[in-house]
Design an enzyme around this catalytic site. Structure first.
Site, PDB file in Angstrom:
ATOM      1  N   ASP A 313       0.821  -1.209   0.000  1.00 35.48           N
ATOM      2  CA  ASP A 313       0.000   0.000   0.000  1.00 35.48           C
ATOM      3  C   ASP A 313       0.857   1.262   0.000  1.00 35.48           C
ATOM      4  O   ASP A 313       1.918   1.318   0.621  1.00 35.48           O
ATOM      5  CB  ASP A 313      -0.893  -0.018   1.259  1.00 35.48           C
ATOM      6  CG  ASP A 313      -1.827   1.167   1.325  1.00 35.48           C
ATOM      7  OD1 ASP A 313      -2.641   1.324   0.397  1.00 35.48           O
ATOM      8  OD2 ASP A 313      -1.739   1.942   2.298  1.00 35.48           O
ATOM      9  N   GLU A 366       1.156  -0.502  -5.127  1.00 35.61           N
ATOM     10  CA  GLU A 366       0.174   0.548  -5.385  1.00 35.61           C
ATOM     11  C   GLU A 366       0.986   1.841  -5.453  1.00 35.61           C
ATOM     12  O   GLU A 366       1.363   2.413  -4.434  1.00 35.61           O
ATOM     13  CB  GLU A 366      -0.866   0.621  -4.271  1.00 35.61           C
ATOM     14  CG  GLU A 366      -1.993   1.584  -4.609  1.00 35.61           C
ATOM     15  CD  GLU A 366      -2.340   2.551  -3.491  1.00 35.61           C
ATOM     16  OE1 GLU A 366      -3.211   3.404  -3.719  1.00 35.61           O
ATOM     17  OE2 GLU A 366      -1.739   2.487  -2.410  1.00 35.61           O
TER      18      GLU A 366
END
Length: 633
Positions: A313, A366
């Site tokens: 993330d 990401e």
């Protein structure tokens, strides 16, 4: 209960690796471990707190009294406090009470294998002897996780996928092992991605603010029950990706922040250690012990829970010192640049460690910027990820599809631009949870027109996604056209499947997944420019694009045509790569998907007429707001 007995699980070599940032299995040493010493069963505790003057284990076994079980500090300047407490065992709750010169903290164990159900915050002494049954999957998963394999991911938030509404509760890991696993298999997805399941205190964070890095959240059951869920996915041939958050952590009193009265895990400089957007703390990637902690955590989920990959993330926030900061709120690196050199070094080390230990998994970044070589190997100057989310494709495609069809001819470049850079990284095409919250509307609600057009556009968007180069990710609910935005507090609107348009959307996703898996041209060269060729991207006036997807063998090639307006085209000519007879293998306007079913192409033979600078061409019937896919017979 007896006092603390001196004991250590650390060798001198362990300490050397830990201090050097190279110990990647710290969970075998730190935390609480049930052991037998001198014939007495109890628990060994170890915690890193170099700034502490005293550290005690407080728990239900000593009435939370900090005088009962003080730990011993090691003699080697490692900052590790440890000791064996007889008769403390599985199920006991505990924390560390840490006294430094000017503060006293009560902290959960950073390495705890199980935590209390929030809002309670204690750690729990835990071990399980789960017997894995996924030997067949683990042996074969290399081919399922390969870069030339179909890789279609269903992104899930376990708390809101489906709830026991009548009982006003979440489904448990074991209940999900029946319903969720069967559903993902039925929908033909190859992988599932679980939004963070590590323990977190605050439901509205969706799990992205962690306090229990080594513990599956107790919201849905026990650690061994989570292993059972993973096992069940593997039994059905479905890979399990875990969302992993090494970018930041919350400042909750029991968490990692100000752990021993000092900035231990977070960077001491607020310009590098505090995230203004998320009001959270940023790891100190330049500190060796912190690097060991994080890389050990990545290895832990792959080893102990048989995860098939990690979706990492907020990588962009890690890479840049000026991320979401104004002038004066950040300082350049030693070379005057904006890159966070410590974070970059950490990400490279993490990926090297993961792929050395687990060459058959994937790490997926990401990452929303144009930072180069995110998915290139470290040895060739890259960050070492296996894949990277294609955020540009997502934003451009959603912007394009939100436009009324009458204006699309002016914006066709928005749709086709992604192919200019599609092969600069190993891209995954995401339609993720971030696109259906905070007023962004559901994917269906972004589409223009009346109800029929909205669903036709939705089917067309998904058809474009599945025939565009790259792997795929779709967030829960989007597959059946959830009408409302995602709400993490409630179940998806499963009742919508009683209506034809929603059932049609679900059926087309199921069939697109099948098409992606079965047609080699859609996955064998999904990261290579050899796998894609335009036929025509310049017919702005009709808003029609056509292209070829290629596999290893020419006979596998597919011809794809998208009609991006609601005007059917009964005699639309396209150039072909060679002469022959085309057979329609997919039509997003089929009646089974709630389309018109009126515009189909039976077998069509090419004629010798030059078109699109090609010697052979064919006349097709194109449905409104539809995609048709053809294969040479």
């Amino acid at each position: 209960m007896s006092k603390v007995i001196a004991h250590s699980l650390f060798s001198d070599f362990d300490i050397s690796l830990f201090k050097g940032g190279k110990h990647y299995k710290l969970y075998e040493k730190f935390g609480s471990h049930i052991i037998t010493k001198d014939g007495i069963e109890g628990t060994y505790f170890a915690v890193w707190a170099p700034n502490a003057k005293e550290v005690s284990v407080i728990g239900d076994f000593n009435y939370w009294n900090d005088q009962e079980h003080p730990l011993n500090v090691r003699w080697d300047s490692s900052g590790i406090w440890e000791g064996f407490i007889p008769y403390a065992g599985k199920g006991n709750t505990y924390k560390y009470k840490i006294k430094s010169t000017d503060t006293v903290t009560e902290k959960a164990d950073p390495y705890a294998r199980r935590c209390e159900h929030p809002p309670k915050t204690a750690s729990i002494v835990w071990e399980d002897n789960y017997s894995w049954k996924d030997k067949k999957w683990m042996k074969a998963r290399k081919k399922h996780n390969a870069l030339n394999a179909p890789y279609s991911v269903y992104e899930v938030h376990l708390g809101s996928w489906k709830q026991k509404v009548a009982e006003n509760r979440f489904m448990s890991y074991t209940e999900l092992a029946d319903e969720l696993v069967d559903y993902v298999a039925e929908m033909n997805f190859t992988h599932v991605e679980l939004m963070p399941i590590m323990e977190f205190p605050y439901d509205p964070s969706w799990g992205y603010q962690l306090t229990g890095y080594f513990a599956p959240t107790s919201r849905f059951g026990y650690p061994d029950e989570f292993k059972f869920l993973v096992d069940k996915f593997h039994e059905k041939g479905i890979g399990v990706l875990l969302d992993w958050v090494p970018s930041h952590f919350p400042s909750d009193a029991h968490g990692l922040g100000n752990f021993d009265g000092s900035s231990l895990y977070e960077h001491p400089d607020p310009k590098k250690g505090y995230h203004q957007d998320w009001k959270s703390l940023i790891f100190n990637y330049g500190r060796n012990e912190v690097k060991s902690f994080l890389i050990s955590n990545a290895i832990f989920w792959l080893e102990q829970y048989h995860a098939d990959g990690l979706r990492v993330d907020a990588v962009a926030s890690m890479l840049f010192l000026d991320y979401s900061r104004k002038d004066g709120e950040w300082e350049p690196n030693e070379f005057g640049g904006r890159e966070n050199l410590d974070a970059i070094a950490f990400l490279k080390e993490m990926n090297i460690a993961v792929y050395e230990n687990f060459p058959d998994v994937q790490t997926i970044a990401e990452e929303s910027t144009s930072f180069p070589k995110v998915s290139s190997p470290v040895f060739s100057g890259g960050l070492g990820f296996g894949m990277k989310w294609m955020m540009g494709w997502m934003h451009d495609s959603l912007d394009y599809f939100a436009k009324d069809t009458v204006y699309r001819k002016h914006h066709q470049n928005d749709l086709t631009f992604s192919l200019n850079y599609a092969f600069t990284e190993n891209f995954m095409l995401p339609l993720s949870h971030d696109e259906v919250v905070y007023g962004k509307k559901s994917i269906l609600s972004k589409m223009p027109g009346d109800e029929w057009q909205k669903f036709a556009n939705l089917r067309l968007l998904y058809s474009f996604m599945y025939t565009h180069p790259g792997t795929k990710l779709l967030f829960q609910g989007s597959e059946f056209g959830q009408s409302s935005e995602w709400n993490f507090q409630q179940s998806l609107d499963w009742h919508l499947l009683e209506h034809g348009p929603h059932k049609g959307a679900q059926d087309i996703v199921k069939d697109l997944n099948k098409l992606y898996k079965e047609e080699a041209a859609l996955h064998e060269k999904q990261f290579s420019p050899e796998g894609f060729e335009w036929i025509d991207h310049g017919d702005h006036e009709n808003s029609i694009i056509s292209y070829i997807r290629k596999g290893d063998r020419e006979k596998e090639h597919l011809v794809i045509v998208l009609n991006l307006t609601q005007t059917p085209q009964k005699n639309y000519r396209i150039g072909l790569p060679k002469k022959g007879t085309l057979k329609e293998i997919f039509n997003s306007d089929a009646s089974k998907y709630n389309g018109t079913g009126n515009f189909t192409n039976t077998e069509i033979t090419s004629d010798r007429k030059t078109w699109n600078n090609r010697e052979n061409s064919v006349v097709l019937e194109l449905p409104p707001l539809g995609m048709v896919a053809f294969k040479y017979k």
